[in-house]
Design an enzyme around this catalytic site. Structure first.
Site, PDB file in Angstrom:
ATOM      1  N   LYS A   9       0.825  -1.219   0.000  1.00 34.31           N
ATOM      2  CA  LYS A   9       0.000   0.000   0.000  1.00 34.31           C
ATOM      3  C   LYS A   9       0.850   1.255   0.000  1.00 34.31           C
ATOM      4  CE  LYS A   9      -1.898  -0.680   3.972  1.00 34.31           C
ATOM      5  NZ  LYS A   9      -1.391  -1.923   4.526  1.00 34.31           N
TER       6      LYS A   9
ATOM      7  N   ARG B 128      -8.812   1.499   9.282  1.00 35.31           N
ATOM      8  CA  ARG B 128      -8.363   0.152   9.625  1.00 35.31           C
ATOM      9  C   ARG B 128      -9.419  -0.603  10.425  1.00 35.31           C
ATOM     10  NH1 ARG B 128      -2.657   0.813   9.200  1.00 35.31           N
ATOM     11  NH2 ARG B 128      -1.567  -1.179   9.261  1.00 35.31           N
TER      12      ARG B 128
ATOM     13  N   ARG C 204      11.569  -6.246   4.541  1.00 38.08           N
ATOM     14  CA  ARG C 204      11.391  -4.803   4.351  1.00 38.08           C
ATOM     15  C   ARG C 204      12.281  -3.992   5.294  1.00 38.08           C
ATOM     16  NH1 ARG C 204       5.209  -2.750   4.810  1.00 38.08           N
ATOM     17  NH2 ARG C 204       5.107  -3.773   6.818  1.00 38.08           N
TER      18      ARG C 204
ATOM     19  N   ARG D 234      11.950  -2.541  10.429  1.00 37.10           N
ATOM     20  CA  ARG D 234      10.965  -1.820  11.238  1.00 37.10           C
ATOM     21  C   ARG D 234      10.719  -2.586  12.526  1.00 37.10           C
ATOM     22  NH1 ARG D 234       5.676  -0.262   7.833  1.00 37.10           N
ATOM     23  NH2 ARG D 234       4.674  -1.319   9.561  1.00 37.10           N
TER      24      ARG D 234
ATOM     25  N   ARG E 218       0.057  -9.087  13.583  1.00 39.81           N
ATOM     26  CA  ARG E 218      -0.494  -8.044  12.709  1.00 39.81           C
ATOM     27  C   ARG E 218      -1.389  -8.643  11.627  1.00 39.81           C
ATOM     28  NH1 ARG E 218       4.635  -5.581  10.890  1.00 39.81           N
ATOM     29  NH2 ARG E 218       3.437  -4.212   9.554  1.00 39.81           N
TER      30      ARG E 218
HETATM   31  P1  ADP Z   1       1.576  -1.760   7.312  1.00 42.18           P
HETATM   32  O1  ADP Z   1       1.909  -0.931   6.109  1.00 42.18           O
HETATM   33  O2  ADP Z   1       2.557  -2.816   7.591  1.00 42.18           O
HETATM   34  O3  ADP Z   1       0.167  -2.236   7.322  1.00 42.18           O
HETATM   35  P2  ADP Z   1       1.467   0.715   8.753  1.00 42.18           P
HETATM   36  O4  ADP Z   1       2.763   1.369   8.516  1.00 42.18           O
HETATM   37  O5  ADP Z   1       0.284   1.177   7.992  1.00 42.18           O
HETATM   38  O6  ADP Z   1       1.682  -0.848   8.580  1.00 42.18           O
HETATM   39  O7  ADP Z   1       1.071   0.817  10.317  1.00 42.18           O
HETATM   40  C1  ADP Z   1       1.953   0.370  11.322  1.00 42.18           C
HETATM   41  C2  ADP Z   1       1.220   0.295  12.647  1.00 42.18           C
HETATM   42  O8  ADP Z   1       0.695   1.583  13.010  1.00 42.18           O
HETATM   43  C3  ADP Z   1       0.002  -0.638  12.702  1.00 42.18           C
HETATM   44  O9  ADP Z   1       0.350  -1.987  12.921  1.00 42.18           O
HETATM   45  C4  ADP Z   1      -0.779  -0.019  13.870  1.00 42.18           C
HETATM   46  O10 ADP Z   1      -0.238  -0.365  15.110  1.00 42.18           O
HETATM   47  C5  ADP Z   1      -0.571   1.469  13.703  1.00 42.18           C
HETATM   48  N1  ADP Z   1      -1.629   2.110  12.862  1.00 42.18           N
HETATM   49  C6  ADP Z   1      -1.466   2.689  11.641  1.00 42.18           C
HETATM   50  N2  ADP Z   1      -2.632   3.155  11.177  1.00 42.18           N
HETATM   51  C7  ADP Z   1      -3.579   2.874  12.102  1.00 42.18           C
HETATM   52  C8  ADP Z   1      -4.987   3.080  12.199  1.00 42.18           C
HETATM   53  N3  ADP Z   1      -5.677   3.667  11.215  1.00 42.18           N
HETATM   54  N4  ADP Z   1      -5.631   2.630  13.306  1.00 42.18           N
HETATM   55  C9  ADP Z   1      -4.969   2.044  14.294  1.00 42.18           C
HETATM   56  N5  ADP Z   1      -3.649   1.807  14.283  1.00 42.18           N
HETATM   57  C10 ADP Z   1      -2.937   2.210  13.198  1.00 42.18           C
END
Ligand code: ADP
Length: 230
Positions: free
Chosen positions: A24, A99, A136, A163, A175
């Site tokens: 994404k 989310r 990554r 990360r 996750r």
């Molecule tokens: P990925 O791209 O691996 O899905 P992100 O970088 O989008 O991960 O997000 C990393 C972390 O940040 C998530 O695992 C969560 O803990 C937190 N996070 C990000 N966006 C949200 C959201 N909209 N609601 C709740 N937690 C969030």
């Protein structure tokens, strides 16, 4: 201020949905650059807040690092504030928000015309997600995502590291479970809308970008997206 984003006839509002590792962030960055949209990534915003030690960062750190979701209340507040900035009204791509179904409902309430929201789900098999997450790297200094062959940050030359939430297999598994339980239901929330699209994310970044461009144009209407570039 109500935090409502006014409906602009040429503004494109795009949401990318997909599990961790689906690509994404990479695709959001690309599409934002190509179409002149603001890229709004809640993951990046949280990592930045954690790195800077702001109040949001202090509240979110442990939650993010164990692979759970930050509360809807906090995240809805963060996004509401961000969407109230002028650049967002001209068009945005959201990466990592919504989310949960509660976040999706809140996002609709922030838009004057929620029917104009283009929603794209990137689908990738789980084994491939795990492989991507464990490979990554991000920049320790500026947080930028690194390409698979980079040995230093292309943006600032900083050192590349795993990360915190990608490093441990238990956190990665968590996750994916959190995604299936809390985020996947938003597909059901959006999928009957005429602006919802699903694309195959298990192909090269260029292949995904092409599929994404087709999906966006068919959802948004080519005429409107061309006007955006002017
Ligand atoms: P990925 O791209 O691996 O899905 P992100 O970088 O989008 O991960 O997000 C990393 C972390 O940040 C998530 O695992 C969560 O803990 C937190 N996070 C990000 N966006 C949200 C959201 N909209 N609601 C709740 N937690 C969030």
């Amino acid at each position: 201020m109500s935090g409502r984003v006014p409906a602009g006839p040429v503004a494109m509002y795009l949401v990318m949905i997909g599990p961790p590792g689906a690509g994404k962030g990479t695709q959001a960055e690309r599409v934002a650059r190509e179409r002149g949209l603001s890229k709004i990534s809640t993951g990046d915003m949280l990592r930045e807040a954690i790195q800077q030690g702001t109040e949001l960062g202090r509240r979110a750190k442990a939650i993010v690092e164990r692979g759970d979701l930050v509360s809807d209340e906090v995240m809805i507040g963060v996004v509401r504030e961000r969407l109230a900035r002028a650049d967002a009204a001209r068009g945005f791509v959201l990466d990592g928000f919504p989310r949960t179904v509660a976040q999706a409902r809140a996002l609709d309430s922030m838009l004057a015309d929620c029917g104009s929201l283009v929603v794209v789900e990137i689908v990738v098999p789980e084994a491939e997600l795990v492989r991507r997450m464990s490979a990554r790297r991000i920049c320790a200094a500026c947080g930028a995502n690194a390409g698979p062959d980079d040995c230093q940050c292309a943006r600032c030359g900083g050192e590349l590291v795993l990360r915190a939430d990608d490093g441990e297999s238990a956190v990665r598994t968590r996750r994916l479970g959190v995604y299936a339980r809390q985020t996947e239901p938003i597909v059901g929330y959006y999928e009957r809308r005429p602006t919802f699209r699903k694309i195959d994310g298990a192909q090269s970044p260029d292949g995904v970008a092409q599929a994404l461009a087709l999906a966006i144009d068919s959802a948004f209407g080519v005429g409107k997206s061309l006007r955006l570039k002017t």
